[in-house]
Design a protein around this motif. Structure first.
Motif, PDB file in Angstrom:
ATOM      1  N   GLN A 125      29.914  41.364  30.738  1.00 31.18           N
ATOM      2  CA  GLN A 125      31.003  41.676  31.656  1.00 31.18           C
ATOM      3  C   GLN A 125      31.010  40.692  32.818  1.00 31.18           C
ATOM      4  O   GLN A 125      29.955  40.218  33.243  1.00 31.18           O
ATOM      5  N   ARG A 126      32.205  40.433  33.311  1.00 29.69           N
ATOM      6  CA  ARG A 126      32.345  39.593  34.497  1.00 29.69           C
ATOM      7  C   ARG A 126      33.678  39.902  35.168  1.00 29.69           C
ATOM      8  O   ARG A 126      34.668  40.189  34.497  1.00 29.69           O
ATOM      9  N   GLU A 127      33.679  39.835  36.489  1.00 23.93           N
ATOM     10  CA  GLU A 127      34.927  39.937  37.239  1.00 23.93           C
ATOM     11  C   GLU A 127      35.242  38.560  37.809  1.00 23.93           C
ATOM     12  O   GLU A 127      34.416  37.952  38.484  1.00 23.93           O
ATOM     13  N   PHE A 128      36.428  38.078  37.510  1.00 23.26           N
ATOM     14  CA  PHE A 128      36.908  36.803  38.022  1.00 23.26           C
ATOM     15  C   PHE A 128      37.830  37.092  39.203  1.00 23.26           C
ATOM     16  O   PHE A 128      38.677  37.976  39.117  1.00 23.26           O
ATOM     17  N   VAL A 129      37.674  36.338  40.284  1.00 23.63           N
ATOM     18  CA  VAL A 129      38.499  36.523  41.474  1.00 23.63           C
ATOM     19  C   VAL A 129      39.210  35.205  41.772  1.00 23.63           C
ATOM     20  O   VAL A 129      38.577  34.143  41.814  1.00 23.63           O
ATOM     21  N   PHE A 130      40.502  35.311  41.999  1.00 23.99           N
ATOM     22  CA  PHE A 130      41.341  34.146  42.261  1.00 23.99           C
ATOM     23  C   PHE A 130      42.009  34.297  43.623  1.00 23.99           C
ATOM     24  O   PHE A 130      41.928  35.344  44.255  1.00 23.99           O
ATOM     25  N   GLU A 131      42.697  33.258  44.035  1.00 18.89           N
ATOM     26  CA  GLU A 131      43.351  33.278  45.335  1.00 18.89           C
ATOM     27  C   GLU A 131      44.558  34.214  45.358  1.00 18.89           C
ATOM     28  O   GLU A 131      44.871  34.805  46.389  1.00 18.89           O
ATOM     29  N   ASN A 132      45.215  34.369  44.212  1.00 15.58           N
ATOM     30  CA  ASN A 132      46.426  35.177  44.173  1.00 15.58           C
ATOM     31  C   ASN A 132      46.712  35.624  42.735  1.00 15.58           C
ATOM     32  O   ASN A 132      45.986  35.264  41.805  1.00 15.58           O
ATOM     33  N   PHE A 133      47.771  36.394  42.584  1.00 20.67           N
ATOM     34  CA  PHE A 133      48.151  36.907  41.265  1.00 20.67           C
ATOM     35  C   PHE A 133      48.537  35.786  40.304  1.00 20.67           C
ATOM     36  O   PHE A 133      48.199  35.827  39.123  1.00 20.67           O
ATOM     37  N   LYS A 134      49.239  34.795  40.812  1.00 22.84           N
ATOM     38  CA  LYS A 134      49.681  33.692  39.956  1.00 22.84           C
ATOM     39  C   LYS A 134      48.486  32.992  39.303  1.00 22.84           C
ATOM     40  O   LYS A 134      48.513  32.687  38.104  1.00 22.84           O
ATOM     41  N   GLN A 135      47.432  32.740  40.058  1.00 18.14           N
ATOM     42  CA  GLN A 135      46.240  32.117  39.492  1.00 18.14           C
ATOM     43  C   GLN A 135      45.557  33.034  38.486  1.00 18.14           C
ATOM     44  O   GLN A 135      45.091  32.575  37.442  1.00 18.14           O
ATOM     45  N   ALA A 136      45.489  34.311  38.789  1.00 17.13           N
ATOM     46  CA  ALA A 136      44.884  35.268  37.852  1.00 17.13           C
ATOM     47  C   ALA A 136      45.654  35.270  36.533  1.00 17.13           C
ATOM     48  O   ALA A 136      45.071  35.265  35.446  1.00 17.13           O
ATOM     49  N   PHE A 137      46.973  35.245  36.637  1.00 17.11           N
ATOM     50  CA  PHE A 137      47.808  35.258  35.441  1.00 17.11           C
ATOM     51  C   PHE A 137      47.666  33.946  34.658  1.00 17.11           C
ATOM     52  O   PHE A 137      47.631  33.960  33.424  1.00 17.11           O
ATOM     53  N   GLU A 138      47.555  32.820  35.359  1.00 16.46           N
ATOM     54  CA  GLU A 138      47.341  31.542  34.677  1.00 16.46           C
ATOM     55  C   GLU A 138      46.020  31.569  33.907  1.00 16.46           C
ATOM     56  O   GLU A 138      45.955  31.132  32.752  1.00 16.46           O
ATOM     57  N   PHE A 139      44.984  32.106  34.526  1.00 19.74           N
ATOM     58  CA  PHE A 139      43.683  32.251  33.859  1.00 19.74           C
ATOM     59  C   PHE A 139      43.819  33.120  32.609  1.00 19.74           C
ATOM     60  O   PHE A 139      43.302  32.780  31.542  1.00 19.74           O
ATOM     61  N   MET A 140      44.524  34.225  32.736  1.00 24.12           N
ATOM     62  CA  MET A 140      44.683  35.122  31.597  1.00 24.12           C
ATOM     63  C   MET A 140      45.476  34.452  30.471  1.00 24.12           C
ATOM     64  O   MET A 140      45.156  34.638  29.292  1.00 24.12           O
ATOM     65  N   THR A 141      46.473  33.660  30.825  1.00 24.93           N
ATOM     66  CA  THR A 141      47.268  32.959  29.818  1.00 24.93           C
ATOM     67  C   THR A 141      46.409  31.947  29.060  1.00 24.93           C
ATOM     68  O   THR A 141      46.435  31.896  27.822  1.00 24.93           O
ATOM     69  N   LEU A 142      45.643  31.147  29.788  1.00 25.07           N
ATOM     70  CA  LEU A 142      44.752  30.175  29.143  1.00 25.07           C
ATOM     71  C   LEU A 142      43.744  30.890  28.238  1.00 25.07           C
ATOM     72  O   LEU A 142      43.492  30.470  27.099  1.00 25.07           O
ATOM     73  N   SER A 143      43.179  31.968  28.750  1.00 23.35           N
ATOM     74  CA  SER A 143      42.184  32.728  27.984  1.00 23.35           C
ATOM     75  C   SER A 143      42.804  33.364  26.744  1.00 23.35           C
ATOM     76  O   SER A 143      42.197  33.358  25.663  1.00 23.35           O
ATOM     77  N   ALA A 144      44.005  33.901  26.886  1.00 22.79           N
ATOM     78  CA  ALA A 144      44.683  34.539  25.751  1.00 22.79           C
ATOM     79  C   ALA A 144      44.991  33.535  24.648  1.00 22.79           C
ATOM     80  O   ALA A 144      44.819  33.833  23.462  1.00 22.79           O
ATOM     81  N   GLU A 145      45.452  32.358  25.042  1.00 23.20           N
ATOM     82  CA  GLU A 145      45.752  31.326  24.043  1.00 23.20           C
ATOM     83  C   GLU A 145      44.492  30.926  23.276  1.00 23.20           C
ATOM     84  O   GLU A 145      44.513  30.787  22.049  1.00 23.20           O
TER      85      GLU A 145
END
Length: 97
Positions: free
Chosen positions: A25-45
């Motif tokens: 398990q890990r919690e990733f923290v970003f500066e904002n929602f847009k960065q979190a969503f970009e991370f999730m998109t890269l990870s999902a792909e």
């Protein structure tokens, strides 16, 4: 292939073992929602490419991730591979600040 918990701590030190060492398990923290969503998109792909998918949740700038290979009830090389990729994606997204 099932992996040893000592290997996990060496290979992905930012991840924590959970559920009787069957989950990382890990919690990733970003500066904002847009960065979190970009991370999730890269990870999902990437998860689609390797056909191995995370259990995760998102709340604004945080993404909580749990990885396990449910079909074998343990951690496998795929979990480590995806965790390493997610670490790299988080660094990539965070470096854009």
């Amino acid at each position: 292939m099932i992996v040893d918990s000592l290997d996990i701590q060496k290979e992905i030190p930012l991840w924590a073992l959970g559920d009787g060492e069957k989950v990382i398990q890990r919690e990733f923290v970003f500066e904002n929602f847009k960065q979190a969503f970009e991370f999730m998109t890269l990870s999902a792909e990437y998860a689609e490419e390797i056909d191995h998918h995370p259990d995760w949740s998102n709340s604004w700038n945080k993404v909580s991730v749990s990885l396990s290979t449910h079909s074998v009830g343990a951690l496998t090389k795929l979990d480590i591979q995806l965790a390493k990729a997610m670490d790299a994606f988080a660094s990539q997204v965070n470096s854009k600040n």
